[in-house]
Scaffold this motif. Structure first.
Motif, mmCIF file in Angstrom:
data_model
loop_
_atom_site.group_PDB
_atom_site.id
_atom_site.type_symbol
_atom_site.label_atom_id
_atom_site.label_comp_id
_atom_site.label_asym_id
_atom_site.label_seq_id
_atom_site.Cartn_x
_atom_site.Cartn_y
_atom_site.Cartn_z
ATOM 1 N N MET A 1 7.600 4.962 -7.450
ATOM 2 C CA MET A 1 7.235 4.829 -6.012
ATOM 3 C C MET A 1 6.193 4.037 -5.739
ATOM 4 O O MET A 1 6.434 3.370 -4.736
ATOM 5 N N LYS A 2 5.009 3.664 -6.425
ATOM 6 C CA LYS A 2 4.004 2.620 -6.329
ATOM 7 C C LYS A 2 4.864 1.351 -6.394
ATOM 8 O O LYS A 2 4.754 0.417 -5.577
ATOM 9 N N ASN A 3 5.699 1.166 -7.403
ATOM 10 C CA ASN A 3 6.291 -0.257 -7.803
ATOM 11 C C ASN A 3 7.327 -0.389 -6.345
ATOM 12 O O ASN A 3 7.481 -1.813 -6.125
ATOM 13 N N MET A 4 7.940 0.614 -6.059
ATOM 14 C CA MET A 4 8.664 0.268 -4.779
ATOM 15 C C MET A 4 7.858 -0.041 -3.628
ATOM 16 O O MET A 4 8.445 -1.174 -2.792
ATOM 17 N N ASN A 5 6.543 0.478 -3.361
ATOM 18 C CA ASN A 5 5.792 0.036 -2.405
ATOM 19 C C ASN A 5 5.237 -1.318 -2.409
ATOM 20 O O ASN A 5 5.088 -1.753 -1.614
ATOM 21 N N ASP A 6 4.985 -1.605 -3.611
ATOM 22 C CA ASP A 6 4.554 -2.922 -4.213
ATOM 23 C C ASP A 6 5.618 -3.954 -3.607
ATOM 24 O O ASP A 6 5.075 -5.115 -3.301
ATOM 25 N N ILE A 7 6.876 -3.671 -3.571
ATOM 26 C CA ILE A 7 7.855 -4.550 -2.975
ATOM 27 C C ILE A 7 8.144 -4.437 -1.601
ATOM 28 O O ILE A 7 7.861 -5.589 -0.933
ATOM 29 N N TYR A 8 8.010 -3.183 -1.090
ATOM 30 C CA TYR A 8 8.467 -2.882 0.351
ATOM 31 C C TYR A 8 7.253 -3.398 1.195
ATOM 32 O O TYR A 8 7.455 -4.122 2.212
#
Length: 176
Positions: free
Chosen positions: A89-96
């Motif tokens: 989830m953190k990786n997704m937020n790091d992109i989003y």
């Protein structure tokens, strides 16, 4: 007896020399003396073991009982951990989040430019309103698209997590 025209001892040795950390474990079923000797050499070259069995019960015992995971392995095998979920989830937020922020910044720059042009009387109020509306619309379109992609990826991540969890549960049930 080797019947494929290759050199299984050499292949097992090559596997070990490749530093793959594999163990060649061979179970011989209804193998004559000469075949057993060949299989032992292959197992030794592969830093593994050779065992011979003569019936289904011995085969069952050799494979299932010796290869069965320990209670500790069963207890500690959890599938996707909370840390793994958090990191995904953190990786997704790091992109989003940067995409969201860049889009918002672009809208702000356009609106600031329009205000400046208006204050310098270089554009009319009508032009300012039109450009501002377009900037807001473009920002909204980008934000909706970013959210759609994020939601799709989140759905894929959750489906993968569930699939892994189901496999872990099935694996544990098989061995309990």
């Amino acid at each position: 007896m080797e019947t494929c025209g290759g050199d299984p001892v050499k292949a097992a040795k090559t596997l070990q020399d490749a530093n793959i950390k594999a163990k060649v474990k061979i179970v011989g079923f209804d193998v004559d003396h000469e075949g057993q000797q060949q299989l032992k050499k292959v197992a030794e070259a592969g830093e593994g073991t050779y065992t011979t069995v003569s019936n289904q019960s011995e085969l069952q015992s050799e494979i299932v009982e010796k290869w069965k995971p320990s209670i500790g392995q069963l207890v500690w095998t959890q599938g996707v951990t909370l840390v793994d979920t958090y990191n995904a989830m953190k990786n997704m937020n790091d992109i989003y989040n940067p995409l969201y922020q860049l889009s918002t910044n672009e809208k702000i720059r356009i609106l600031d430019a329009v205000r400046f042009l208006m204050s310098e009387k270089l554009i009319t109020e009508e032009t300012r309103a039109q450009v501002s509306e377009l900037a807001n619309q473009m920002d909204q379109i980008r934000q909706e698209e970013f959210k759609k992609i994020k939601d799709e990826k989140e759905t894929e991540r959750e489906a993968a997590r569930k699939e892994i969890e189901e496999k872990v549960v099935a694996w544990k049930a098989k061995w309990q």
